[in-house]
Scaffold this motif. Structure first.
Motif, PDB file in Angstrom:
ATOM      1  N   LEU A 154      31.274  17.511   0.531  1.00 52.73           N
ATOM      2  CA  LEU A 154      31.337  16.518   1.601  1.00 52.73           C
ATOM      3  C   LEU A 154      30.033  15.751   1.751  1.00 52.73           C
ATOM      4  CD1 LEU A 154      33.292  18.523   4.345  1.00 52.73           C
ATOM      5  CD2 LEU A 154      34.140  16.652   2.909  1.00 52.73           C
ATOM      6  N   ASP A 155      28.917  16.376   1.357  1.00 52.98           N
ATOM      7  CA  ASP A 155      27.631  15.698   1.512  1.00 52.98           C
ATOM      8  C   ASP A 155      27.191  14.951   0.261  1.00 52.98           C
ATOM      9  OD1 ASP A 155      27.092  17.854  -0.102  1.00 52.98           O
ATOM     10  OD2 ASP A 155      25.378  18.605   1.050  1.00 52.98           O
ATOM     11  N   SER A 156      28.085  14.813  -0.721  1.00 51.64           N
ATOM     12  CA  SER A 156      27.724  14.088  -1.931  1.00 51.64           C
ATOM     13  C   SER A 156      27.433  12.626  -1.615  1.00 51.64           C
ATOM     14  CB  SER A 156      28.854  14.156  -2.964  1.00 51.64           C
ATOM     15  OG  SER A 156      28.590  13.281  -4.056  1.00 51.64           O
ATOM     16  N   GLN A 157      26.329  12.115  -2.133  1.00 54.84           N
ATOM     17  CA  GLN A 157      25.977  10.708  -1.925  1.00 54.84           C
ATOM     18  C   GLN A 157      26.983   9.768  -2.581  1.00 54.84           C
ATOM     19  OE1 GLN A 157      21.699   9.597  -2.272  1.00 54.84           O
ATOM     20  NE2 GLN A 157      21.375  11.749  -2.806  1.00 54.84           N
ATOM     21  N   LEU A 158      27.737  10.255  -3.541  1.00 51.29           N
ATOM     22  CA  LEU A 158      28.739   9.414  -4.199  1.00 51.29           C
ATOM     23  C   LEU A 158      29.752   8.867  -3.203  1.00 51.29           C
ATOM     24  CD1 LEU A 158      29.404  11.576  -7.386  1.00 51.29           C
ATOM     25  CD2 LEU A 158      28.369   9.295  -7.352  1.00 51.29           C
ATOM     26  N   ARG A 159      30.020   9.622  -2.156  1.00 45.21           N
ATOM     27  CA  ARG A 159      31.020   9.210  -1.169  1.00 45.21           C
ATOM     28  C   ARG A 159      30.618   7.930  -0.440  1.00 45.21           C
ATOM     29  NH1 ARG A 159      34.696  13.204   0.492  1.00 45.21           N
ATOM     30  NH2 ARG A 159      34.430  15.223  -0.549  1.00 45.21           N
ATOM     31  N   ALA A 160      29.329   7.657  -0.382  1.00 39.46           N
ATOM     32  CA  ALA A 160      28.847   6.509   0.398  1.00 39.46           C
ATOM     33  C   ALA A 160      28.568   5.280  -0.452  1.00 39.46           C
ATOM     34  CB  ALA A 160      27.577   6.913   1.155  1.00 39.46           C
ATOM     35  N   LEU A 161      28.726   5.383  -1.763  1.00 40.22           N
ATOM     36  CA  LEU A 161      28.373   4.263  -2.633  1.00 40.22           C
ATOM     37  C   LEU A 161      29.560   3.306  -2.782  1.00 40.22           C
ATOM     38  CD1 LEU A 161      26.369   6.101  -5.444  1.00 40.22           C
ATOM     39  CD2 LEU A 161      25.488   4.841  -3.465  1.00 40.22           C
ATOM     40  N   PRO A 162      29.374   2.026  -2.495  1.00 38.38           N
ATOM     41  CA  PRO A 162      30.485   1.074  -2.561  1.00 38.38           C
ATOM     42  C   PRO A 162      30.899   0.714  -3.985  1.00 38.38           C
ATOM     43  CG  PRO A 162      28.458  -0.075  -2.025  1.00 38.38           C
ATOM     44  CD  PRO A 162      28.131   1.386  -2.008  1.00 38.38           C
ATOM     45  N   ASN A 163      30.033   0.959  -4.959  1.00 31.54           N
ATOM     46  CA  ASN A 163      30.341   0.588  -6.341  1.00 31.54           C
ATOM     47  C   ASN A 163      30.852   1.759  -7.161  1.00 31.54           C
ATOM     48  OD1 ASN A 163      27.819   1.774  -6.121  1.00 31.54           O
ATOM     49  ND2 ASN A 163      26.847   0.492  -7.680  1.00 31.54           N
ATOM     50  N   VAL A 164      31.493   2.716  -6.487  1.00 29.62           N
ATOM     51  CA  VAL A 164      32.044   3.894  -7.159  1.00 29.62           C
ATOM     52  C   VAL A 164      33.503   4.067  -6.750  1.00 29.62           C
ATOM     53  CG1 VAL A 164      31.891   6.403  -7.428  1.00 29.62           C
ATOM     54  CG2 VAL A 164      29.804   5.048  -7.225  1.00 29.62           C
ATOM     55  N   VAL A 165      34.358   4.358  -7.733  1.00 29.66           N
ATOM     56  CA  VAL A 165      35.743   4.749  -7.477  1.00 29.66           C
ATOM     57  C   VAL A 165      35.837   6.250  -7.729  1.00 29.66           C
ATOM     58  CG1 VAL A 165      38.150   4.491  -8.177  1.00 29.66           C
ATOM     59  CG2 VAL A 165      36.642   2.489  -8.126  1.00 29.66           C
ATOM     60  N   LEU A 166      36.333   6.988  -6.749  1.00 25.72           N
ATOM     61  CA  LEU A 166      36.381   8.440  -6.828  1.00 25.72           C
ATOM     62  C   LEU A 166      37.793   8.936  -7.092  1.00 25.72           C
ATOM     63  CD1 LEU A 166      34.148   9.238  -3.715  1.00 25.72           C
ATOM     64  CD2 LEU A 166      33.443   9.118  -6.111  1.00 25.72           C
TER      65      LEU A 166
ATOM     66  N   ASP B 180      21.078  11.607 -11.495  1.00 24.26           N
ATOM     67  CA  ASP B 180      20.556  10.442 -12.210  1.00 24.26           C
ATOM     68  C   ASP B 180      21.526   9.268 -12.125  1.00 24.26           C
ATOM     69  OD1 ASP B 180      18.449  12.053 -12.832  1.00 24.26           O
ATOM     70  OD2 ASP B 180      18.857  12.176 -14.981  1.00 24.26           O
ATOM     71  N   LEU B 181      22.816   9.548 -12.173  1.00 24.64           N
ATOM     72  CA  LEU B 181      23.813   8.481 -12.033  1.00 24.64           C
ATOM     73  C   LEU B 181      23.721   7.853 -10.647  1.00 24.64           C
ATOM     74  CD1 LEU B 181      26.330   6.955 -13.133  1.00 24.64           C
ATOM     75  CD2 LEU B 181      27.715   8.750 -12.058  1.00 24.64           C
ATOM     76  N   ILE B 182      23.614   8.673  -9.616  1.00 25.58           N
ATOM     77  CA  ILE B 182      23.504   8.161  -8.248  1.00 25.58           C
ATOM     78  C   ILE B 182      22.273   7.271  -8.113  1.00 25.58           C
ATOM     79  CG2 ILE B 182      23.022   8.856  -5.864  1.00 25.58           C
ATOM     80  CD1 ILE B 182      24.830  11.344  -6.446  1.00 25.58           C
ATOM     81  N   ASP B 183      21.177   7.714  -8.695  1.00 25.92           N
ATOM     82  CA  ASP B 183      19.947   6.929  -8.628  1.00 25.92           C
ATOM     83  C   ASP B 183      20.135   5.561  -9.286  1.00 25.92           C
ATOM     84  OD1 ASP B 183      16.996   6.830  -8.045  1.00 25.92           O
ATOM     85  OD2 ASP B 183      16.912   6.591 -10.214  1.00 25.92           O
TER      86      ASP B 183
ATOM     87  N   LEU C 179      22.978  -0.067 -12.720  1.00 26.67           N
ATOM     88  CA  LEU C 179      24.330   0.097 -13.237  1.00 26.67           C
ATOM     89  C   LEU C 179      25.270  -0.598 -12.267  1.00 26.67           C
ATOM     90  CD1 LEU C 179      25.888   1.658 -15.526  1.00 26.67           C
ATOM     91  CD2 LEU C 179      26.178   3.504 -13.870  1.00 26.67           C
ATOM     92  N   ALA C 180      26.245  -1.332 -12.801  1.00 26.51           N
ATOM     93  CA  ALA C 180      27.134  -2.098 -11.923  1.00 26.51           C
ATOM     94  C   ALA C 180      28.079  -1.212 -11.131  1.00 26.51           C
ATOM     95  CB  ALA C 180      27.927  -3.104 -12.748  1.00 26.51           C
ATOM     96  N   GLY C 181      28.549  -0.152 -11.748  1.00 23.84           N
ATOM     97  CA  GLY C 181      29.502   0.699 -11.045  1.00 23.84           C
ATOM     98  C   GLY C 181      29.943   1.867 -11.905  1.00 23.84           C
TER      99      GLY C 181
END
Length: 298
Positions: free
Chosen positions: A257-269, A232-235, A242-244
């Motif tokens: 490795l296949d988490s979509q979070l890795r490709a989102l520019p508005n996320v700090v991991l 839901d957060l990714i969506d 959501l801004a980020g």
């Protein structure tokens, strides 16, 4: 704890106990089966996020106490521990400074783009990223224990309007105004999750609660990964609701490795490392050993 064990080993051994410290080999935790290789000898254990399941407690027949190095207790089957008469303690309050510092590191990276700027300058570029001013913005803290209170102090230092939600805090504390969760989510520009993982907080942040959050808000999770329903957060992040977000923890760790979070520019991991400082490790290890010796002496 293992890095600090040499300072404590002789003291524990002087009380007549054998100290066993198997190597993790780069992993995050032991399985119950791995721990039970020592099950017939275990009388006390200082555990990280290891699998302290019913299988573990039923197999460790001599076990008297579990000391959770750190704060989270979600890896422990508390019902099984009680049935076996095993005391379970954590080391509360040992990482308040460290996790609060990390929370603001994440906030600053979200709104000032330091990671992005660093990468660009290393490439030879010279970007001018327009950021956000923290002073005057509302900071909402979910969970107001030792970590939440330290986050509030830092928020006040930045001149932010600090509110908090915690159903177990019934007295208005200094440094924050207590509000209900819906109010916090709907009015905060920055939402920091600092609550324990329990049945009540599991997937606390999902599509329904995210619908309350403004589109220009940011979420920082320094609690436990399953407090957030990642799908839901990714969506929300992908669709501009959501801004980020900044995530120190995840539903599955290490992050697949296949988490979509890795490709989102508005996320700090992050890497579930917010508490990891030299001072914090010493503090937690000292407390864990004191509690271990105290419980074994009963």
């Amino acid at each position: 704890m293992q890095v600090e064990l040499p300072r404590h080993r002789k003291r524990i051994e002087s009380l007549g106990y054998e100290v066993v410290a198997p190597e993790l080999g780069g992993r995050q935790q032991f399985t119950a089966a791995e721990l039970l290789e020592y099950g017939s000898r275990l009388v006390g254990i200082v555990a990280g996020d290891d699998e302290l399941s019913r299988e573990f407690f039923e197999g460790a027949t001599r076990l008297k106490t579990v000391i959770r190095w750190g704060i989270g207790m979600d890896s422990v089957d508390h019902d099984a521990a009680r049935e076996r008469g095993v005391t379970v303690r954590n080391t509360p309050g040992v990482f308040g400074y460290e996790v609060a510092d990390a929370a603001f590191g994440y906030i600053l990276n979200l709104v000032r783009g330091f990671i992005e700027v660093d990468a660009a300058v290393r490439r030879g570029d010279w970007p001018k990223v327009e950021g956000l001013t923290l002073a005057g913005a509302r900071l909402g803290i979910v969970g107001f224990g030792a970590i939440g209170r330290e986050i509030a102090k830092r928020g006040s230092g930045f001149g932010m309007d600090v509110v908090a939600f915690d159903p177990f805090v019934d007295v208005e504390p200094a440094g924050a105004s207590m509000v209900d969760l819906d109010t916090l989510l709907s009015t905060s520009r920055f939402i920091v999750l600092a609550c324990p993982l329990t049945s009540e907080t599991h997937h606390l942040i999902d599509a329904d609660t995210l619908a309350l959050v403004s589109q220009d808000a940011y979420i920082v999770n320094v609690a436990r990964g399953p407090v957030v329903l990642e799908a839901d957060l990714i969506d929300a992040l992908k669709n501009g609701r959501l801004a980020g977000a900044a995530l120190d923890v995840f539903e599955v760790e290490p992050l697949p490795l296949d988490s979509q979070l890795r490709a989102l520019p508005n996320v700090v991991l992050g890497a579930h490392n917010a508490s990891n400082t030299r001072e914090g490790v010493v503090r937690a290890s000292n407390t864990a050993v004191e509690f271990l010796i105290e419980e074994l002496a009963r």
